[in-house]
Motif scaffolding. Sequence first.
Motif, PDB file in Angstrom:
ATOM      1  N   ARG A   3      24.765 -57.310  64.543  1.00 54.69           N
ATOM      2  CA  ARG A   3      24.963 -55.909  64.925  1.00 54.69           C
ATOM      3  C   ARG A   3      26.288 -55.793  65.652  1.00 54.69           C
ATOM      4  NH1 ARG A   3      24.202 -51.624  68.312  1.00 54.69           N
ATOM      5  NH2 ARG A   3      23.388 -49.754  67.275  1.00 54.69           N
ATOM      6  N   ASP A   4      27.285 -55.408  64.900  1.00 56.36           N
ATOM      7  CA  ASP A   4      28.639 -55.306  65.433  1.00 56.36           C
ATOM      8  C   ASP A   4      29.441 -54.432  64.478  1.00 56.36           C
ATOM      9  OD1 ASP A   4      30.882 -55.647  66.953  1.00 56.36           O
ATOM     10  OD2 ASP A   4      31.081 -57.811  66.633  1.00 56.36           O
ATOM     11  N   PHE A   5      30.638 -54.073  64.879  1.00 62.29           N
ATOM     12  CA  PHE A   5      31.530 -53.372  63.968  1.00 62.29           C
ATOM     13  C   PHE A   5      31.851 -54.288  62.786  1.00 62.29           C
ATOM     14  CE2 PHE A   5      32.149 -51.132  67.940  1.00 62.29           C
ATOM     15  CZ  PHE A   5      32.286 -49.810  67.542  1.00 62.29           C
ATOM     16  N   ILE A  26      39.758 -49.047  52.674  1.00 63.68           N
ATOM     17  CA  ILE A  26      40.949 -48.501  53.331  1.00 63.68           C
ATOM     18  C   ILE A  26      40.724 -47.013  53.562  1.00 63.68           C
ATOM     19  CG2 ILE A  26      43.416 -48.030  53.067  1.00 63.68           C
ATOM     20  CD1 ILE A  26      43.667 -50.598  51.476  1.00 63.68           C
ATOM     21  N   THR A  27      40.868 -46.591  54.805  1.00 63.88           N
ATOM     22  CA  THR A  27      40.595 -45.201  55.159  1.00 63.88           C
ATOM     23  C   THR A  27      41.726 -44.601  55.992  1.00 63.88           C
ATOM     24  OG1 THR A  27      39.112 -43.734  56.407  1.00 63.88           O
ATOM     25  CG2 THR A  27      39.211 -46.024  57.125  1.00 63.88           C
ATOM     26  N   GLY A  28      41.913 -43.301  55.843  1.00 61.02           N
ATOM     27  CA  GLY A  28      42.934 -42.586  56.606  1.00 61.02           C
ATOM     28  C   GLY A  28      42.526 -42.267  58.029  1.00 61.02           C
ATOM     29  N   ASP A  29      41.245 -42.466  58.347  1.00 63.10           N
ATOM     30  CA  ASP A  29      40.758 -42.249  59.711  1.00 63.10           C
ATOM     31  C   ASP A  29      40.825 -43.547  60.504  1.00 63.10           C
ATOM     32  OD1 ASP A  29      40.061 -39.624  59.195  1.00 63.10           O
ATOM     33  OD2 ASP A  29      37.949 -40.065  58.827  1.00 63.10           O
ATOM     34  N   ALA A  30      40.830 -43.409  61.818  1.00 64.73           N
ATOM     35  CA  ALA A  30      40.547 -44.565  62.667  1.00 64.73           C
ATOM     36  C   ALA A  30      39.109 -44.995  62.382  1.00 64.73           C
ATOM     37  CB  ALA A  30      40.715 -44.191  64.130  1.00 64.73           C
ATOM     38  N   TYR A  31      38.777 -46.208  62.743  1.00 63.10           N
ATOM     39  CA  TYR A  31      37.444 -46.738  62.434  1.00 63.10           C
ATOM     40  C   TYR A  31      36.429 -46.265  63.468  1.00 63.10           C
ATOM     41  CZ  TYR A  31      33.742 -50.188  61.435  1.00 63.10           C
ATOM     42  OH  TYR A  31      32.553 -50.798  61.132  1.00 63.10           O
ATOM     43  N   VAL A  32      35.545 -45.383  63.026  1.00 64.15           N
ATOM     44  CA  VAL A  32      34.436 -44.913  63.850  1.00 64.15           C
ATOM     45  C   VAL A  32      33.151 -45.244  63.109  1.00 64.15           C
ATOM     46  CG1 VAL A  32      33.354 -42.951  65.002  1.00 64.15           C
ATOM     47  CG2 VAL A  32      35.845 -43.033  64.762  1.00 64.15           C
ATOM     48  N   ASP A  33      32.322 -46.070  63.707  1.00 62.96           N
ATOM     49  CA  ASP A  33      31.087 -46.494  63.044  1.00 62.96           C
ATOM     50  C   ASP A  33      29.946 -45.574  63.461  1.00 62.96           C
ATOM     51  OD1 ASP A  33      29.588 -48.112  61.354  1.00 62.96           O
ATOM     52  OD2 ASP A  33      28.943 -49.422  62.992  1.00 62.96           O
ATOM     53  N   SER A 276      19.131 -44.885  59.475  1.00 56.89           N
ATOM     54  CA  SER A 276      18.584 -45.940  60.326  1.00 56.89           C
ATOM     55  C   SER A 276      19.437 -47.208  60.282  1.00 56.89           C
ATOM     56  CB  SER A 276      17.156 -46.283  59.880  1.00 56.89           C
ATOM     57  OG  SER A 276      17.162 -46.931  58.606  1.00 56.89           O
ATOM     58  N   LEU A 277      20.513 -47.195  59.505  1.00 59.16           N
ATOM     59  CA  LEU A 277      21.366 -48.379  59.401  1.00 59.16           C
ATOM     60  C   LEU A 277      22.014 -48.675  60.757  1.00 59.16           C
ATOM     61  CD1 LEU A 277      22.928 -47.665  55.880  1.00 59.16           C
ATOM     62  CD2 LEU A 277      21.168 -49.347  56.463  1.00 59.16           C
ATOM     63  N   PRO A 278      22.448 -49.915  60.984  1.00 57.96           N
ATOM     64  CA  PRO A 278      22.875 -50.332  62.331  1.00 57.96           C
ATOM     65  C   PRO A 278      24.278 -49.867  62.730  1.00 57.96           C
ATOM     66  CG  PRO A 278      23.092 -52.172  60.816  1.00 57.96           C
ATOM     67  CD  PRO A 278      22.439 -51.068  60.036  1.00 57.96           C
ATOM     68  N   PHE A 279      24.456 -48.547  62.765  1.00 62.56           N
ATOM     69  CA  PHE A 279      25.732 -47.996  63.212  1.00 62.56           C
ATOM     70  C   PHE A 279      25.942 -48.286  64.699  1.00 62.56           C
ATOM     71  CE2 PHE A 279      24.199 -45.201  59.776  1.00 62.56           C
ATOM     72  CZ  PHE A 279      25.284 -45.237  58.905  1.00 62.56           C
ATOM     73  N   HIS A 284      35.836 -47.947  67.336  1.00 60.79           N
ATOM     74  CA  HIS A 284      36.092 -49.370  67.549  1.00 60.79           C
ATOM     75  C   HIS A 284      36.728 -49.583  68.922  1.00 60.79           C
ATOM     76  CE1 HIS A 284      37.756 -53.410  66.885  1.00 60.79           C
ATOM     77  NE2 HIS A 284      36.847 -53.531  65.919  1.00 60.79           N
ATOM     78  N   PRO A 285      36.322 -50.612  69.641  1.00 64.01           N
ATOM     79  CA  PRO A 285      36.843 -50.835  71.002  1.00 64.01           C
ATOM     80  C   PRO A 285      38.356 -51.028  71.069  1.00 64.01           C
ATOM     81  CG  PRO A 285      35.522 -52.719  70.251  1.00 64.01           C
ATOM     82  CD  PRO A 285      35.283 -51.613  69.286  1.00 64.01           C
ATOM     83  N   SER A 286      38.993 -51.337  69.955  1.00 56.33           N
ATOM     84  CA  SER A 286      40.452 -51.515  69.981  1.00 56.33           C
ATOM     85  C   SER A 286      41.190 -50.213  70.288  1.00 56.33           C
ATOM     86  CB  SER A 286      40.933 -52.060  68.626  1.00 56.33           C
ATOM     87  OG  SER A 286      40.649 -51.155  67.574  1.00 56.33           O
TER      88      SER A 286
END
Length: 690
Positions: A3-5, A26-33, A276-279, A284-286
């Motif tokens: 369970r992590d990014f 590859i996405t145009g957004d920053a990574y938000v899970d 219910s998936l592990p979002f 992302h902490p970066s």
Amino acid sequence: MIRDFLPICKADMEKRGWDQCDFVYITGDAYVDHHSFGPAIISRVLESHGFKVGIIPQPNWKDVNSIKILGTPRLGFLVSGGNMDTMVNHYSVAKKRRKQDAYSPGGVMGKRPDRATIVYCNLIRKVYKNSPIVIGGIEASLRRFGHYDYWSDSVKRSILLDSQADIISYGMGEHSIVEIAEALESGLDVKDITFIDGTVYKTKDLSSVYDAVTLPSFDDILKRKKAFAQSFFVQYSNTDPYSGKRLVEKYKDNEYVVQNPPSKPLTQTEMDRVYSLPFMRDYHPSYVEQGGIPAIEELKFSLISNRGCFGGCSFCALTFHQGRIIQTRSHESILAEANHLIWDKDFKGYINDVGGPTANFRHTACAKQNTKGACINKQCLYPKPCSNLKIDHSDYLVLLKKLRELPNVKKVFVRSGIRFDYLINDSDDTFMKELCEHHISGQLKVAPEHISDRVLDMMGKPKNSVYEEFIRKYKRTNEKVGKNQFVVPYLMSSHPGSTIKEAVALAEYLRDLGYMPEQVQDFYPTPSTISTCMYYTGLDPRTMQAVYTPKSPHEKAMQRALIQYRNPKNYDLVVEALNMANRTDLIGFDKNCLIRPKAGINHYKRKSDGKSSSGSRDGSKKNNRNTKQTKNSRQDAASNTGKGNKGSTKSNVASKVSVNVSSRNTLDRKNSGNGKSVTKSSKNRSSKRK
């Protein structure tokens, strides 16, 4: 399962013991899970089926090495422009560069290119010549065939061709992306994956294409606007997963784009499983040191309860992307998520929203849609509710009550769009009462969009009399529950069908309310909407009748200025608009005038031919500073928009922009009855237009 990014670099892959990703997204957004973000859903769905997915968020499109950081994927690349169309993200309707990007670290603009899907795919092709590329998301989904591009004012090819991708996974994509992944895993060449619903592919010949409807060729829609409108309407009529046909668009003798029918909607069990998936439910902490991702703030403590919309607004692309069939999560699924977020360290007791595209849709429009889909030739709510429409808020009421009773919860807001034309036809008033008593805080945002029935007809919205009936009921309900709450109406300027005449009528309506909106939405012609087709072709694709469309930036500015006629910055534009409409009777000191004259300025510039471009009556003879507008002249001024005004009461101004109004009747002299409105200015809360 860890369970992590998901991995964003080689070091993350090593932590998981991976030598290679199956897919690189590859996405145009920053990574938000978070499940409000399409890339997060697609990547987690693939992970749940055993595929290894790495994420490259916002790569530097000027540096080919930026897409190499995770190495060569075993099965292929997935590419999305992000949660928003990148052109809408970057530019206002006036085509001016926006200053902030809510989907980038710290809201900084410039982290992604224009037309990001195309740019990223062409970057991939420079390095990975033979890797399969699957594109998806809103940007690709709405450009699957030849389409009008507002920003270049031209007709562009299918994004599949300009991007050099292999397949489009259109719509929400959970079904089709798994089928594509499994087909690639089985060893099929990407060029042979032509059989999956919810996908678009290109082919050199039609020998293997069966049971297809052939659209006008790209050359034809490029040359003839009528052909463009005809093509669009065939596409619009085939967006249903049960009745939709396979469509073909020809580009050359050896180049065709083929769209398979839409994927079937998710069942409730499937939708529950997705949510219910592990979002990780966060960015992302970066990104912490860069200020985080602004877009998550409102979404973090909101709950998605449904998808799809059978409202059918002409200016909305939901029909092409999510479809008209409502899909819902179970109460158990929503409550499980709520029980997680209420213990979050940042939770302050407020659930920001429980909804979706339309909050108060919690089931299909009718039983028929569950097996046969939505009707091809008619809408559920427009021009009036279908006799088969099931209007019932009971399930939503039970859900909201359960959420209110959770520990740590102070308030459960409903901020998604409320369809007032659906609500007003519910014979049970319980939802209106509960909404006013528990789920708004001072103001409710709704979207009448306009007051002219002619314009509302082009928008696919109910008559203005329906909105006025809702306002009266809303006011009565608030009085019963002892609340003094307001309505903030969303209004749109310059929509196809709106001449200066209709814009003036809307300004008069606002004058009678005593309300001045802080923000006005100018119609934005985005791909794959009926309204955009009208804007480009000048034709209503549903009837092929001509439609007037304000196109020049100056006329659009005048229509927008009329809605905010009190703003001193808009004075000159309002004067010009009133002259164009031959409504200079609205310049003066009478209570019915919109603006006062200024010394030394000729406010009454008559057109040389003595006629108004909008077809309104000539008001230019009223040149005296203390213009008095008679009841008959006011009726004549609005008769062409179908708005009536039989009497009036004065507004009680609560603040400089906030009012609690028992209004005059609106300007519909022909059709509508007496109406009252309760309005207040918009502040910080967001809501979707419905």
